[in-house]
Enzyme design. Sequence first.
Site: not given
Length: 453
Positions: A163, A358
């Site tokens: 991320e 995720e």
Amino acid sequence: MSFRKDFVWGEATSAYQIEGGCYNTGKGLDIWDVFCKEKGKVYEGHTGDIACDHYHRFKEDVALMKELGIKAYRFSINWARVFPNGTGEVNQEGLKFYHDLVDELCNAGIEPFITLYHWELPYEIYKKGGWLNREIVEWFSDYAKFIVEEFSDKVTKYFTLNEPQCFVGLGFLNGVHAPGIKLPIRDTFLMAHNALMSHGMAVKKMREAAKQDIQIGIAPTGTMSYPDSDKKEDIEAARIHLMSANEDLYNWTWNVTWWSDPIFFGEYPKEAVELYKDYLPEITKEDMELISQPIDFYGQNIYNGHRVKMGENGKPEVVKRYDGFPKTALGWPVTPECLYWGPYFLYERYKKPIYITENGLSCHDTISLDGKVHDPNRIDFVSRYLSQLKKASEDGVDIRGYFHWSLLDNFEWNSGYADRFGMIYVDYPTQKRIIKDSGYWYKKVIEENGENL
Ligand code: FCB
């Protein structure tokens, strides 16, 4: 075909969020160690000093994974645990910890997926300018190369960065995450560019260092977009919305194409370049060649999305959520459709096998009078999301695996321990683990390869 026969059913965690073991272990400081000690930065002054004490309890945790039938485990290596100064001397104790963990996983028949950077920037690297210093391209890629030299006889799957949207945006633009500063917008574009080059250089050096064929990806995030209806124009509106640049400069990092187009196409998206041109660093052809090293799969963290329709003006329009819209304990909207349309649009554009790296939710879990942890909301949420993912797989999206976030309740960054994301409950005062109902449910899903969804 619903899910592939070799579908990878996994759980994910990250080093700082679960390990603890911050002192007397030879670990160097990372930016989270320092940030957590600053007053008012993290909920109730929580820190990752002990976290889930996974550093000392990893064997128990691997045994729990085995009990759940988990096929793969995505975890991160804390750069500062291996290289206390970011470069140079290696902390042998830290390196041994990761070797022991990997061996324990392999012996349990669980495939390790290593993330190289889940936000644990060594403080010494930060002091030298961190992501702002172009030298980080060498520092990070040398670290990545070292890890591959050490582990590639046992581990073949790697993610470079987790991320970047978050660690640049939350860390350096609005300052909610470590190191908690607000830099001028211009600097954050330079950081992003350096981060992408670090990724590219790492891929290059990792391939050269690998002892056998390894597969490399990246794990970005983003709010997905999904259509308001099956109408062609709404689908097109969602597609455009997902792939467009964010016009709000203070939120510019929440963007798919700025990060992924350079990697897969070797160029920043034109429309965004036009929008951001006043803030961009010098970008050369060589930089873009480096960033666009071929990678093997696309990892994507997906939690929620926007419902989008084509507006009357021919532009995508976000549909306002109705009052009382379902949300998680952390207040994130529950939008299962994003696990169909997110992978669908990403696969359509980038044409790479996808891992959902995720997905999950926080719940207000507690130990009930019967000593168990009942989390029907998690079962409902994951069930809805996985059903959408299954449908995407049936419709031809090449989905290789799903990593639920998270294996254990853990340190949820600036929310500290207030949010519980695990399928395994952690009673922090005693460090006792209790498999939640969702864990037993997930075990069944895995056993049946999702046919029971
Ligand atoms: C993601 C992070 C992960 C965790 C989940 C809830 O943004 O990658 O570490 O905090 O959110």
